[in-house]
Design a protein around this motif. Structure first.
Motif, PDB file in Angstrom:
ATOM      1  N   SER A  85       0.785  -1.259   0.036  1.00 55.16           N
ATOM      2  CA  SER A  85      -0.151  -0.114  -0.022  1.00 55.16           C
ATOM      3  C   SER A  85       0.955   1.204  -0.039  1.00 55.16           C
ATOM      4  O   SER A  85       2.010   1.409   0.720  1.00 55.16           O
ATOM      5  CB  SER A  85      -0.827   0.152   1.278  1.00 55.16           C
ATOM      6  OG  SER A  85      -1.487   1.205   1.357  1.00 55.16           O
ATOM      7  N   LYS A  86       0.516   2.221  -0.659  1.00 48.42           N
ATOM      8  CA  LYS A  86       1.185   3.441  -0.599  1.00 48.42           C
ATOM      9  C   LYS A  86       0.782   4.215   0.526  1.00 48.42           C
ATOM     10  O   LYS A  86       1.091   5.663   0.651  1.00 48.42           O
ATOM     11  CB  LYS A  86       0.942   4.270  -1.990  1.00 48.42           C
ATOM     12  CG  LYS A  86       1.672   3.488  -3.184  1.00 48.42           C
ATOM     13  CD  LYS A  86       1.554   4.416  -4.458  1.00 48.42           C
ATOM     14  CE  LYS A  86       2.184   3.652  -5.669  1.00 48.42           C
ATOM     15  NZ  LYS A  86       1.980   4.287  -7.022  1.00 48.42           N
ATOM     16  N   PHE A  87      -0.472   3.983   1.296  1.00 51.10           N
ATOM     17  CA  PHE A  87      -1.017   4.621   2.372  1.00 51.10           C
ATOM     18  C   PHE A  87      -0.679   4.253   3.719  1.00 51.10           C
ATOM     19  O   PHE A  87      -0.662   4.994   4.644  1.00 51.10           O
ATOM     20  CB  PHE A  87      -2.479   4.947   2.138  1.00 51.10           C
ATOM     21  CG  PHE A  87      -2.741   5.307   0.663  1.00 51.10           C
ATOM     22  CD1 PHE A  87      -2.627   6.760   0.438  1.00 51.10           C
ATOM     23  CD2 PHE A  87      -3.552   4.737  -0.350  1.00 51.10           C
ATOM     24  CE1 PHE A  87      -2.727   7.600  -0.869  1.00 51.10           C
ATOM     25  CE2 PHE A  87      -3.995   5.403  -1.524  1.00 51.10           C
ATOM     26  CZ  PHE A  87      -3.698   6.588  -1.765  1.00 51.10           C
ATOM     27  N   LYS A  88      -0.149   2.996   3.767  1.00 56.14           N
ATOM     28  CA  LYS A  88      -0.083   2.377   5.033  1.00 56.14           C
ATOM     29  C   LYS A  88       1.353   2.620   5.286  1.00 56.14           C
ATOM     30  O   LYS A  88       2.157   2.754   4.456  1.00 56.14           O
ATOM     31  CB  LYS A  88      -0.263   1.029   4.913  1.00 56.14           C
ATOM     32  CG  LYS A  88      -1.626   0.336   4.834  1.00 56.14           C
ATOM     33  CD  LYS A  88      -1.825  -0.898   5.080  1.00 56.14           C
ATOM     34  CE  LYS A  88      -3.535  -1.246   4.826  1.00 56.14           C
ATOM     35  NZ  LYS A  88      -3.546  -2.884   4.787  1.00 56.14           N
ATOM     36  N   PRO A  89       1.804   2.611   6.599  1.00 54.02           N
ATOM     37  CA  PRO A  89       3.120   3.270   6.994  1.00 54.02           C
ATOM     38  C   PRO A  89       4.137   1.718   6.598  1.00 54.02           C
ATOM     39  O   PRO A  89       3.457   0.751   6.293  1.00 54.02           O
ATOM     40  CB  PRO A  89       3.276   3.013   8.504  1.00 54.02           C
ATOM     41  CG  PRO A  89       2.121   2.206   8.977  1.00 54.02           C
ATOM     42  CD  PRO A  89       1.060   2.571   7.744  1.00 54.02           C
ATOM     43  N   ASP A  90       5.310   2.110   6.217  1.00 57.75           N
ATOM     44  CA  ASP A  90       6.140   1.029   5.770  1.00 57.75           C
ATOM     45  C   ASP A  90       6.552  -0.059   6.653  1.00 57.75           C
ATOM     46  O   ASP A  90       7.293  -0.805   6.345  1.00 57.75           O
ATOM     47  CB  ASP A  90       7.482   1.580   4.938  1.00 57.75           C
ATOM     48  CG  ASP A  90       8.323   2.389   5.871  1.00 57.75           C
ATOM     49  OD1 ASP A  90       8.020   2.465   7.117  1.00 57.75           O
ATOM     50  OD2 ASP A  90       9.459   2.724   5.379  1.00 57.75           O
ATOM     51  N   THR A  91       6.072   0.252   7.754  1.00 57.72           N
ATOM     52  CA  THR A  91       6.252  -1.018   8.804  1.00 57.72           C
ATOM     53  C   THR A  91       5.238  -1.954   8.753  1.00 57.72           C
ATOM     54  O   THR A  91       5.371  -2.832   9.671  1.00 57.72           O
ATOM     55  CB  THR A  91       6.607  -0.207  10.213  1.00 57.72           C
ATOM     56  OG1 THR A  91       5.261   0.581  10.568  1.00 57.72           O
ATOM     57  CG2 THR A  91       7.926   0.645  10.368  1.00 57.72           C
TER      58      THR A  91
END
Length: 133
Positions: A85-91
């Motif tokens: 997802s481009k909206f969720k945090p990268d963690t």
């Protein structure tokens, strides 16, 4: 008794690579209750850029070789998509979906236990179809 759905801890978006995705698909497949006579190989197919996500497409190709027929008469494919997802945090962990080549139904590993019968049905249908030609 309630059947336990096996899944694996998926990597985070930050730690994702194409090869890591393939390794994790192999790790998921190793949790499936499939007889050892089934052999497969998995491969990366393509990366797809969408407005809200990046999708990584993979395929696992299954067959039942035997001593008499080392090249199977038919194979069955399972297609996987790993979504970042481009909206969720990268963690956040990646999302994973799969579908059988003969079906439009999209399954999630954490919601549905894979069944060997699905592979058998695809191969049997292909053999029947080939024999009719």
């Amino acid at each position: 008794t309630k059947h336990v759905i096996k899944n694996i801890p998926w990597t985070t978006s930050k730690n994702f690579t194409v090869e890591r995705g393939r390794q994790q698909i192999e790790e998921l497949i190793s949790t499936w209750d499939i007889h050892e006579s089934w052999l497969h190989h998995s491969e990366f197919l393509e990366e797809e850029e969408l407005k809200d996500s990046k999708r990584y497409h993979y395929r696992a190709c299954w067959g039942l070789p035997t001593r008499r027929k080392p090249i199977p008469r038919a194979t069955a494919n399972v297609y996987f998509v790993i979504v970042i997802s481009k909206f969720k945090p990268d963690t956040a962990p990646v999302e994973v979906f799969y579908r059988l080549e003969s079906s439009r139904l999209i399954r999630r590993p954490e919601q549905c236990q894979f069944r060997e019968k699905w592979l058998q049905d695809i191969i049997e249908n292909k053999i029947v179809c080939t024999e009719r030609l």
